[in-house]
Design a protein around this motif. Structure first.
Motif, PDB file in Angstrom:
ATOM      1  N   VAL A   1       0.887  -1.170   0.000  1.00 58.75           N
ATOM      2  CA  VAL A   1       0.000   0.000   0.000  1.00 58.75           C
ATOM      3  C   VAL A   1       0.920   1.214   0.000  1.00 58.75           C
ATOM      4  O   VAL A   1       1.798   1.324   0.864  1.00 58.75           O
ATOM      5  CB  VAL A   1      -0.915   0.021   1.243  1.00 58.75           C
ATOM      6  N   PRO A   2       0.764   2.112  -0.964  1.00 59.23           N
ATOM      7  CA  PRO A   2       1.710   3.231  -1.045  1.00 59.23           C
ATOM      8  C   PRO A   2       1.619   4.163   0.165  1.00 59.23           C
ATOM      9  O   PRO A   2       0.584   4.260   0.814  1.00 59.23           O
ATOM     10  CB  PRO A   2       1.302   3.963  -2.328  1.00 59.23           C
ATOM     11  N   PHE A   3       2.727   4.813   0.448  1.00 61.04           N
ATOM     12  CA  PHE A   3       2.762   5.874   1.440  1.00 61.04           C
ATOM     13  C   PHE A   3       2.354   7.167   0.746  1.00 61.04           C
ATOM     14  O   PHE A   3       2.497   7.300  -0.472  1.00 61.04           O
ATOM     15  CB  PHE A   3       4.167   5.993   2.046  1.00 61.04           C
ATOM     16  N   GLU A   4       1.865   8.119   1.512  1.00 62.44           N
ATOM     17  CA  GLU A   4       1.385   9.398   0.972  1.00 62.44           C
ATOM     18  C   GLU A   4       2.563  10.283   0.580  1.00 62.44           C
ATOM     19  O   GLU A   4       3.191  10.904   1.433  1.00 62.44           O
ATOM     20  CB  GLU A   4       0.526  10.123   2.014  1.00 62.44           C
ATOM     21  N   ARG A   5       2.849  10.343  -0.698  1.00 56.61           N
ATOM     22  CA  ARG A   5       3.992  11.146  -1.169  1.00 56.61           C
ATOM     23  C   ARG A   5       3.858  12.619  -0.793  1.00 56.61           C
ATOM     24  O   ARG A   5       4.847  13.261  -0.471  1.00 56.61           O
ATOM     25  CB  ARG A   5       4.168  10.988  -2.677  1.00 56.61           C
ATOM     26  N   ASP A   6       2.634  13.142  -0.811  1.00 54.73           N
ATOM     27  CA  ASP A   6       2.424  14.556  -0.464  1.00 54.73           C
ATOM     28  C   ASP A   6       2.679  14.837   1.014  1.00 54.73           C
ATOM     29  O   ASP A   6       2.819  15.993   1.407  1.00 54.73           O
ATOM     30  CB  ASP A   6       0.999  14.991  -0.815  1.00 54.73           C
ATOM     31  N   ALA A   7       2.727  13.797   1.837  1.00 58.03           N
ATOM     32  CA  ALA A   7       2.945  13.977   3.279  1.00 58.03           C
ATOM     33  C   ALA A   7       4.411  13.812   3.665  1.00 58.03           C
ATOM     34  O   ALA A   7       4.766  14.030   4.819  1.00 58.03           O
ATOM     35  CB  ALA A   7       2.089  12.982   4.056  1.00 58.03           C
TER      36      ALA A   7
ATOM     37  N   ASP B   1      17.224  10.128   4.289  1.00 59.15           N
ATOM     38  CA  ASP B   1      18.583   9.939   3.803  1.00 59.15           C
ATOM     39  C   ASP B   1      18.546   9.089   2.527  1.00 59.15           C
ATOM     40  O   ASP B   1      17.481   8.672   2.068  1.00 59.15           O
ATOM     41  CB  ASP B   1      19.495   9.349   4.882  1.00 59.15           C
ATOM     42  N   ASP B   2      19.710   8.837   1.952  1.00 62.40           N
ATOM     43  CA  ASP B   2      19.776   8.154   0.660  1.00 62.40           C
ATOM     44  C   ASP B   2      19.147   6.767   0.691  1.00 62.40           C
ATOM     45  O   ASP B   2      18.396   6.393  -0.198  1.00 62.40           O
ATOM     46  CB  ASP B   2      21.226   8.052   0.164  1.00 62.40           C
ATOM     47  N   TRP B   3      19.483   5.954   1.720  1.00 64.86           N
ATOM     48  CA  TRP B   3      18.932   4.597   1.751  1.00 64.86           C
ATOM     49  C   TRP B   3      17.428   4.618   1.973  1.00 64.86           C
ATOM     50  O   TRP B   3      16.718   3.774   1.427  1.00 64.86           O
ATOM     51  CB  TRP B   3      19.647   3.689   2.746  1.00 64.86           C
ATOM     52  N   GLU B   4      16.900   5.574   2.740  1.00 66.88           N
ATOM     53  CA  GLU B   4      15.452   5.673   2.948  1.00 66.88           C
ATOM     54  C   GLU B   4      14.737   6.021   1.635  1.00 66.88           C
ATOM     55  O   GLU B   4      13.703   5.437   1.313  1.00 66.88           O
ATOM     56  CB  GLU B   4      15.133   6.720   4.019  1.00 66.88           C
ATOM     57  N   ARG B   5      15.304   6.966   0.883  1.00 65.43           N
ATOM     58  CA  ARG B   5      14.713   7.328  -0.415  1.00 65.43           C
ATOM     59  C   ARG B   5      14.758   6.133  -1.367  1.00 65.43           C
ATOM     60  O   ARG B   5      13.780   5.848  -2.063  1.00 65.43           O
ATOM     61  CB  ARG B   5      15.443   8.529  -1.033  1.00 65.43           C
ATOM     62  N   LYS B   6      15.889   5.419  -1.374  1.00 66.44           N
ATOM     63  CA  LYS B   6      16.017   4.255  -2.250  1.00 66.44           C
ATOM     64  C   LYS B   6      14.994   3.182  -1.863  1.00 66.44           C
ATOM     65  O   LYS B   6      14.315   2.625  -2.720  1.00 66.44           O
ATOM     66  CB  LYS B   6      17.440   3.695  -2.166  1.00 66.44           C
ATOM     67  N   TRP B   7      14.874   2.874  -0.566  1.00 65.01           N
ATOM     68  CA  TRP B   7      13.921   1.867  -0.086  1.00 65.01           C
ATOM     69  C   TRP B   7      12.503   2.259  -0.489  1.00 65.01           C
ATOM     70  O   TRP B   7      11.750   1.435  -1.002  1.00 65.01           O
ATOM     71  CB  TRP B   7      14.027   1.719   1.430  1.00 65.01           C
TER      72      TRP B   7
ATOM     73  N   HIS C   1       7.588   1.622  -3.740  1.00 66.27           N
ATOM     74  CA  HIS C   1       6.529   2.151  -4.607  1.00 66.27           C
ATOM     75  C   HIS C   1       6.594   1.529  -6.004  1.00 66.27           C
ATOM     76  O   HIS C   1       5.553   1.284  -6.624  1.00 66.27           O
ATOM     77  CB  HIS C   1       6.591   3.681  -4.673  1.00 66.27           C
ATOM     78  N   ALA C   2       7.788   1.242  -6.507  1.00 61.95           N
ATOM     79  CA  ALA C   2       7.917   0.582  -7.813  1.00 61.95           C
ATOM     80  C   ALA C   2       7.358  -0.840  -7.745  1.00 61.95           C
ATOM     81  O   ALA C   2       6.677  -1.297  -8.679  1.00 61.95           O
ATOM     82  CB  ALA C   2       9.384   0.560  -8.251  1.00 61.95           C
TER      83      ALA C   2
ATOM     84  N   TRP D   1       0.349  -4.078  -8.897  1.00 57.53           N
ATOM     85  CA  TRP D   1      -1.039  -3.688  -9.187  1.00 57.53           C
ATOM     86  C   TRP D   1      -1.272  -3.467 -10.667  1.00 57.53           C
ATOM     87  O   TRP D   1      -2.359  -3.726 -11.167  1.00 57.53           O
ATOM     88  CB  TRP D   1      -1.456  -2.496  -8.336  1.00 57.53           C
ATOM     89  N   ASN D   2      -0.269  -3.017 -11.409  1.00 57.57           N
ATOM     90  CA  ASN D   2      -0.411  -2.878 -12.854  1.00 57.57           C
ATOM     91  C   ASN D   2      -0.583  -4.252 -13.484  1.00 57.57           C
ATOM     92  O   ASN D   2      -1.410  -4.440 -14.367  1.00 57.57           O
ATOM     93  CB  ASN D   2       0.797  -2.149 -13.443  1.00 57.57           C
ATOM     94  N   ASN D   3       0.200  -5.241 -13.015  1.00 58.54           N
ATOM     95  CA  ASN D   3       0.075  -6.605 -13.546  1.00 58.54           C
ATOM     96  C   ASN D   3      -1.301  -7.194 -13.236  1.00 58.54           C
ATOM     97  O   ASN D   3      -1.887  -7.876 -14.074  1.00 58.54           O
ATOM     98  CB  ASN D   3       1.173  -7.512 -12.982  1.00 58.54           C
ATOM     99  N   ILE D   4      -1.819  -6.951 -12.053  1.00 58.46           N
ATOM    100  CA  ILE D   4      -3.152  -7.451 -11.701  1.00 58.46           C
ATOM    101  C   ILE D   4      -4.202  -6.795 -12.593  1.00 58.46           C
ATOM    102  O   ILE D   4      -5.102  -7.450 -13.100  1.00 58.46           O
ATOM    103  CB  ILE D   4      -3.452  -7.222 -10.209  1.00 58.46           C
ATOM    104  N   TRP D   5      -4.086  -5.491 -12.815  1.00 55.92           N
ATOM    105  CA  TRP D   5      -5.044  -4.780 -13.668  1.00 55.92           C
ATOM    106  C   TRP D   5      -4.983  -5.330 -15.092  1.00 55.92           C
ATOM    107  O   TRP D   5      -6.007  -5.572 -15.719  1.00 55.92           O
ATOM    108  CB  TRP D   5      -4.747  -3.280 -13.663  1.00 55.92           C
TER     109      TRP D   5
END
Length: 188
Positions: free
Chosen positions: A146-152, A159-165, A170-171, A177-181
């Motif tokens: 379930v995605p996290f709220e990017r706007d929040a 830090d770098d590893w948090e952004r990468k994770w 999200h990818a 979900w794209n494959n399920i659709w």
């Protein structure tokens, strides 16, 4: 009949203050810290709870609930014996050794009475990581998509590893979900 799940996700329904975004980001950092834990076999939830609380503790904040609980497969959504807690209890569940296959919630939060509350919960499964001269190590795989709220999120506070994770998470969500659709749309 595919399993039991538990998810809490704070979502954005309007404009946010910088304080709300900052607190959301702190809770997110705690969630990611615990999800990314690598630890020696024999560790218990009481040893790992501080990973989720540390970003909040650094600012004198906390939450008055456990960070996580066991989740059974087609059983109870609060299934002992595993948990993440910073205090010991009569049941002693927080002192139960984590074993591969155990599913536990990862749900830090922050609550400001009369203002707002934030909780971000994912389920993680304990998995083998590596075995070396220092012993056997375990880690977690995140099960929840379930995605996290990017706007929040205040990205500059990650830090770098948090952004990468977060980007990988999200990818993975988008691909799943794209494959399920696509499967549903091609099957009528």
């Amino acid at each position: 009949m595919e399993g039991t799940t538990d998810i809490t996700r704070t979502i954005v329904l309007g404009p946010l203050t910088e304080e709300q975004k900052h607190h959301y980001t702190l809770v997110l950092k705690g969630n990611l810290n615990l999800a990314a834990a690598k630890f020696r076999y024999g560790s218990a939830g009481v040893s790992l709870d501080c990973l989720a609380r540390n970003p909040l503790w650094k600012e004198g904040l906390d939450y008055n609930h456990g960070t996580g609980h066991g989740v059974g497969y087609l059983l109870s959504v609060h299934e002992p014996p595993n948990s993440f807690r910073n205090k010991t209890s009569e049941s002693g569940d927080e002192c139960t050794r984590l074993e591969p296959g155990m599913i536990t919630s990862d749900e830090p939060g922050v609550y400001l009475p009369g203002k707002y509350g934030i909780r971000l919960e994912n389920l993680v499964v304990c998995v083998e990581s590596e075995k070396n001269a220092f012993g056997r190590f375990l880690a977690f795989d995140t099960l929840t998509l379930v995605p996290f709220e990017r706007d929040a999120i205040l990205v500059e506070e990650l830090d770098d590893w948090e952004r990468k994770w977060l980007n990988q998470y999200h990818a993975k969500f988008a691909k799943k979900w794209n494959n399920i659709w696509i499967m549903r749309s091609t099957n009528g």
